[in-house]
Enzyme design. Structure first.
Site, PDB file in Angstrom:
ATOM      1  N   ASP A 285      -0.224   5.150   1.002  1.00 43.70           N
ATOM      2  CA  ASP A 285      -0.466   6.154   2.041  1.00 43.70           C
ATOM      3  C   ASP A 285      -0.414   5.526   3.423  1.00 43.70           C
ATOM      4  OD1 ASP A 285      -1.067   8.739   0.722  1.00 43.70           O
ATOM      5  OD2 ASP A 285      -2.661   7.589  -0.240  1.00 43.70           O
TER       6      ASP A 285
ATOM      7  N   ASP B  17       0.867  -1.168   0.000  1.00 40.52           N
ATOM      8  CA  ASP B  17       0.000   0.000   0.000  1.00 40.52           C
ATOM      9  C   ASP B  17       0.922   1.242   0.000  1.00 40.52           C
ATOM     10  OD1 ASP B  17      -2.272   1.674   0.721  1.00 40.52           O
ATOM     11  OD2 ASP B  17      -1.391   1.702   2.718  1.00 40.52           O
TER      12      ASP B  17
END
Ligand SMILES: Nc1ccn([C@@H]2O[C@H](COP(=O)(O)O)[C@@H](O)[C@H]2O)c(=O)n1
Length: 270
Positions: free
Chosen positions: A41, A39
């Protein structure tokens, strides 16, 4: 434990023996069998610094001079409504799914009304508080040196994310990004977002199925998956052949330690 960091008090494992076995399996498979899926953020980027929250890709635009004060307020109001829903441990993913589509769609509509210029993005990222997670240089450089593919699967904004890693000097050729990319007209003005909308809870094969990515690296059947939400757990669903998967989750925000331990850690399978 083979890795001293795993003995830190900030590291939680339901089954340390299983983690040890997985690490040994990844090690013995070697670099040619490994791929990393992460991922962006609050996973590759930092959640906080000096007591302040760091921005997500969207927040970088929300806080910038590219948008009007009125738009900023509306985006902030959306964040205050939907972010608590995104991380609410008492709602199911099925309940959150339509809410996330609502949030992303409303934010995209607002952004597209702002005449955002493509050539201003780099400066806006430079002036932002965006920061990659501690130790990022070693992480990115080791994967690059060993030619281990890194898939960054993000529900953020691809153009912004790329700019952050480019400015940090770690946008190496072993990196592939799947994210929401801005669509600009012939004058370089934002008019929409390309492809299927990616939000926190559809980061799975529904987004990756038409891409050749996993097929091209089908012999890499050992996976290191890194994320910070339960939605990140499905990022490896499209992997062609799976032997071992080690899932690492960052606990960033205020979810009670007990909820994290009883619900979230078992979901990460460790
Ligand atoms: N308008 C929005 C929409 C989403 N966010 C946050 O961005 C994060 C994006 O996702 P990753 O897949 O890279 O983790 C997501 O977790 C939302 O909280 C936002 O800030 N503004």
């Amino acid at each position: 434990m083979i890795i001293p960091e795993l003995s830190k008090s900030t590291v939680r494992m339901k089954d340390p023996e299983r983690v040890r076995e997985l690490i040994m399996a990844l090690q013995s498979g070697g670099e040619k069998k490994l791929q990393v899926i992460s991922d962006f953020d609050m996973t590759l980027s930092r959640f906080g610094h000096n007591g302040e929250r760091c921005p997500t890709c969207y927040n970088i635009i929300d806080n910038s001079k590219l948008i009007s004060e009125d738009c900023r307020k509306k985006l902030k109001d959306l964040f205050n409504i939907y972010y608590p829903l995104e991380i609410d441990p008492d709602r199911t993913i099925e309940e959150k799914f339509p809410l996330m589509i609502e949030w992303w769609s409303k934010a995209h509509t607002l952004l597209c009304e702002q005449n955002i210029q493509k050539d201003k993005l780099a400066q806006v990222v430079k002036e932002s508080q965006a920061m990659l997670r501690e130790g990022f240089e070693v992480f990115f450089a080791s994967l690059h040196r060993s030619e281990i593919p890194l898939l960054i699967f993000s529900a953020g904004i691809g153009d912004v994310l790329e700019e952050i890693i480019r400015q940090a000097g770690v946008f190496y050729p072993n990196i592939n990004v799947v994210s929401n990319y801005m669509d600009f007209d012939e004058n370089g003005i934002l008019v929409g977002f390309k492809g299927e909308l990616i939000h926190t809870y559809n980061k799975n094969n529904s987004i990756l199925r038409d891409r050749a990515y996993f097929q091209q690296i089908k012999d890499r059947s050992n996976i290191l998956l890194v994320g910070d939400t339960l939605g990140d757990l499905t990022m490896a669903d499209g992997v062609a052949k799976l032997d071992n998967i080690l899932r690492i989750g960052f606990l960033n925000d205020k979810i009670s330690g007990r909820t994290w331990f009883c619900r979230v850690i078992p979901s990460f399978g460790l």
